[in-house]
Design a protein around this motif. Structure first.
Motif, PDB file in Angstrom:
ATOM      1  N   TYR A 103       0.804  -1.217   0.000  1.00  0.00           N
ATOM      2  CA  TYR A 103       0.000   0.000   0.000  1.00  0.00           C
ATOM      3  C   TYR A 103       0.841   1.274   0.000  1.00  0.00           C
ATOM      4  O   TYR A 103       1.929   1.324   0.561  1.00  0.00           O
ATOM      5  N   ILE A 104       0.293   2.300  -0.656  1.00  0.00           N
ATOM      6  CA  ILE A 104       0.770   3.678  -0.523  1.00  0.00           C
ATOM      7  C   ILE A 104      -0.408   4.475   0.026  1.00  0.00           C
ATOM      8  O   ILE A 104      -1.503   4.452  -0.547  1.00  0.00           O
ATOM      9  N   ASN A 105      -0.193   5.161   1.130  1.00  0.00           N
ATOM     10  CA  ASN A 105      -1.249   5.958   1.759  1.00  0.00           C
ATOM     11  C   ASN A 105      -0.861   7.428   1.744  1.00  0.00           C
ATOM     12  O   ASN A 105       0.228   7.804   2.197  1.00  0.00           O
ATOM     13  N   ILE A 106      -1.752   8.255   1.211  1.00  0.00           N
ATOM     14  CA  ILE A 106      -1.537   9.702   1.154  1.00  0.00           C
ATOM     15  C   ILE A 106      -2.687  10.356   1.906  1.00  0.00           C
ATOM     16  O   ILE A 106      -3.857  10.139   1.592  1.00  0.00           O
ATOM     17  N   TYR A 107      -2.347  11.147   2.933  1.00  0.00           N
ATOM     18  CA  TYR A 107      -3.405  11.726   3.757  1.00  0.00           C
ATOM     19  C   TYR A 107      -2.885  12.972   4.474  1.00  0.00           C
ATOM     20  O   TYR A 107      -1.683  13.279   4.453  1.00  0.00           O
ATOM     21  N   PHE A 108      -3.796  13.688   5.100  1.00  0.00           N
ATOM     22  CA  PHE A 108      -3.477  14.906   5.844  1.00  0.00           C
ATOM     23  C   PHE A 108      -3.703  14.659   7.329  1.00  0.00           C
ATOM     24  O   PHE A 108      -4.719  14.100   7.734  1.00  0.00           O
ATOM     25  N   GLU A 109      -2.719  15.097   8.132  1.00  0.00           N
ATOM     26  CA  GLU A 109      -2.827  14.906   9.576  1.00  0.00           C
ATOM     27  C   GLU A 109      -1.963  15.943  10.282  1.00  0.00           C
ATOM     28  O   GLU A 109      -0.830  16.195   9.864  1.00  0.00           O
ATOM     29  N   ASN A 110      -2.499  16.536  11.323  1.00  0.00           N
ATOM     30  CA  ASN A 110      -1.751  17.532  12.112  1.00  0.00           C
ATOM     31  C   ASN A 110      -1.195  18.652  11.227  1.00  0.00           C
ATOM     32  O   ASN A 110      -0.028  19.046  11.357  1.00  0.00           O
TER      33      ASN A 110
END
Length: 224
Positions: free
Chosen positions: A136-143
């Motif tokens: 998997y490659i996970n792209i997300y926004f956090e903090n």
């Protein structure tokens, strides 16, 4: 800058010498080089690699003279990602890699779109290159950060310390099939520094994680 030019000169010598040797031996019809059908395509491949490296070196040189006072534009990172991600989705799908993108909590920042697009392209390209089939490659926004995380073998502490250096290639990146020339992450570093951004690469529970946090857009009340 002098050290960079010295390193660039050293890196360019190897493919140039390789091309020279192959062409000279083909002209003289020496040994295996008599088979022009094999070695002419190899020369072409080396020329393309050399051309790509020269372009990266030129791009890096331009960053060294970039106008730091340039007016940046307001950009929604969700829109920027959506506009550039499709080719990498196609490559990931062909390698049976699962790419998950969560646009919730997207950030609105002041940036140069062309430069930031280069950062995203370099990082996502690396993620696709070094993620194994079925992972998997996970792209997300956090903090208030954009995070790009891929499942792969962790990077040793020694390599992590030098990973943003010019022309640095860890052992896993010395395979010519990766297409790496050791400048991709150096360019990322230069662009991040121009934006006064916080950023880094570290090992995670799943593999390797790149993150960056840029100064966000100032509100109207801040500018009064």
């Amino acid at each position: 800058k002098v050290d960079f030019l010295r390193s660039a000169s050293h890196e360019l010598k190897t493919p140039l010498m390789s091309i020279h040797i192959m062409l000279e031996n083909m002209i003289l019809n020496i040994g295996k080089y008599k088979n022009h059908d094999i070695y002419l395509p190899k020369c072409k491949e080396s020329v393309l690699d050399l051309s790509n490296m020269v372009q990266e070196i030129l791009d890096t040189s331009r960053l060294n003279t970039w106008n730091n006072n340039k007016e940046y534009e307001v950009v929604n990172l969700k829109n920027l990602l959506e506009n550039m991600i499709e080719p990498y989705k196609i490559i990931a799908k062909s390698k049976h890699i699962n790419m998950n993108i969560d646009y919730s909590n997207s950030l609105i920042i002041n940036t140069d779109k062309i430069l930031l697009n280069k950062v995203l392209s370099n990082i996502i390209s690396n993620a696709v290159n070094y993620t194994d089939e079925g992972k998997y490659i996970n792209i997300y926004f956090e903090n208030n950060s954009l995070i790009i995380e891929n499942e792969c073998e962790p990077i040793s502490k020694n390599h992590l310390e030098h990973i943003f250096d010019a022309f640095y290639r860890a052992e896993f990146d010395r395979n010519k099939n990766s297409g790496g020339n050791g400048l991709g992450l150096y360019i990322v570093r230069k662009i991040m520094d121009l934006h006064h951004a916080k950023y880094g690469i570290k090992n995670s529970d799943r593999g390797v994680l790149f993150w960056f946090k840029m100064p966000q857009r100032r509100s109207d009340s801040d500018s009064i």
